[in-house]
Design an enzyme around this catalytic site. Sequence first.
Site, PDB file in Angstrom:
ATOM      1  N   GLU A  45       0.820  -1.250   0.102  1.00 31.42           N
ATOM      2  CA  GLU A  45      -0.008   0.021   0.028  1.00 31.42           C
ATOM      3  C   GLU A  45       0.910   1.241  -0.149  1.00 31.42           C
ATOM      4  OE1 GLU A  45      -3.119   0.519  -0.666  1.00 31.42           O
ATOM      5  OE2 GLU A  45      -3.633  -1.650  -0.478  1.00 31.42           O
ATOM      6  N   TYR A 128      -5.714   6.596   4.900  1.00 32.25           N
ATOM      7  CA  TYR A 128      -6.032   5.621   3.862  1.00 32.25           C
ATOM      8  C   TYR A 128      -5.220   4.295   4.138  1.00 32.25           C
ATOM      9  CZ  TYR A 128      -4.881   3.199  -0.169  1.00 32.25           C
ATOM     10  OH  TYR A 128      -4.816   1.827  -1.302  1.00 32.25           O
ATOM     11  N   ASP A 146      -8.473   6.438  -1.829  1.00 30.70           N
ATOM     12  CA  ASP A 146      -7.309   7.039  -2.609  1.00 30.70           C
ATOM     13  C   ASP A 146      -7.653   7.804  -3.933  1.00 30.70           C
ATOM     14  OD1 ASP A 146      -8.071   4.907  -4.252  1.00 30.70           O
ATOM     15  OD2 ASP A 146      -6.239   4.026  -4.566  1.00 30.70           O
TER      16      ASP A 146
END
Length: 369
Positions: A45, A128, A146
């Site tokens: 990520e 996020y 995102d």
Amino acid sequence: MYEAIPASADLSRALHSWLLSWYAREKRDLPWRRTRDPYAIWISEIMLQQTQVKTVLPFYERFMARFPDVYALAEASLDDVLRIWAGLGYYSRARNLRPAAQRIVKKCGGKFPETEEGLRALPGIGRYTAGAILSIAWGKDAAVLDGNVMRVLSRLFAFDIDPRSAPGQKALWDLAERLLPEGKSASWNQALMELGALVCLSDNPTCLLCPVAASCEARIRGEVDRYPVRGERKKVPVVQGICAIVWRGKKVLFVQRPEEGLLGGLWEFPTAELRGWKPRAGTAEDFVRETLGLEGSVEATLGVVRHIFTHRDLRLHLFVYAAKGGRLRAGRYRAHQWVRPSEFERFPLSALTEKVVARLAVMGSGMTY
Ligand code: SF4
């Protein structure tokens, strides 16, 4: 102030059904999708922020081979991490990984926190990333937002506010949380991101193949191009810079930037931004004498390399400089070395320095290698 974006229970159910079955059929087989290890998901990520999957893949494989778990990362040196990361850009992401891993090892016994607060207390983990780890690793009902998700939701709901503005963010986070299908957030979040990456593209989205087209407000209105709405963007200022490729015999001076700040910890040729600067004879000599304490002369100019950062458009003027005397002062850098060009690849370099190295190779240095 913002108004909540309306999303009825019927619409939510329809979106869940269409998008989850599309994702089950169409999702790409990616290495971080074959695991629920929070460490692997965290690394992927962080790498995927502002970077496309195909770019990330080789970096991810190398990183996981070199640092297979949080303990290996916690013990790594900054240089080790940057060397694997070099070329991926946005280096503050890489610099935050090690302190975060060290904190997980020292304070949490090597286990990732399983709450949003615990995750967000770690360096480099925001809302996020915390949402992605919580939902994908542990199946918790946590939302993500995102760039891909922002674009998809803005179009689906014909959202009339810039999604990057404060009210836009607030409304979209709220919507993303309300849309979560209970117990299925891992697939739902990834499905939204996958739809943005494969179908609902920034330019020319392929609405004909879209599983949620029947309910997409932007498509129904024939206004797909209007969304996401963009507020006024600030123009990025042009900044001039100077880069001295300083030779002493067959070696070049390489310096490591301080750990904090832009491109922190990466290696480069001595470089400085010169705001309001106009090129003139003697600038390069002055720069080398005043910042490095060396005497010598400019042997060649290699033109200008352009590099666009988030907040500036840098025009870097390259000079080849032969050092003939003086005493090197390199205290402003983290480290320095005189190296042969064949050794450049041993160092973690930014994309900007890679461009300078490429220019040097193409144009020749005017000096003997
Ligand atoms: Fe995006 Fe088109 Fe699908 Fe709407 S119909 S979500 S604009 S791809």
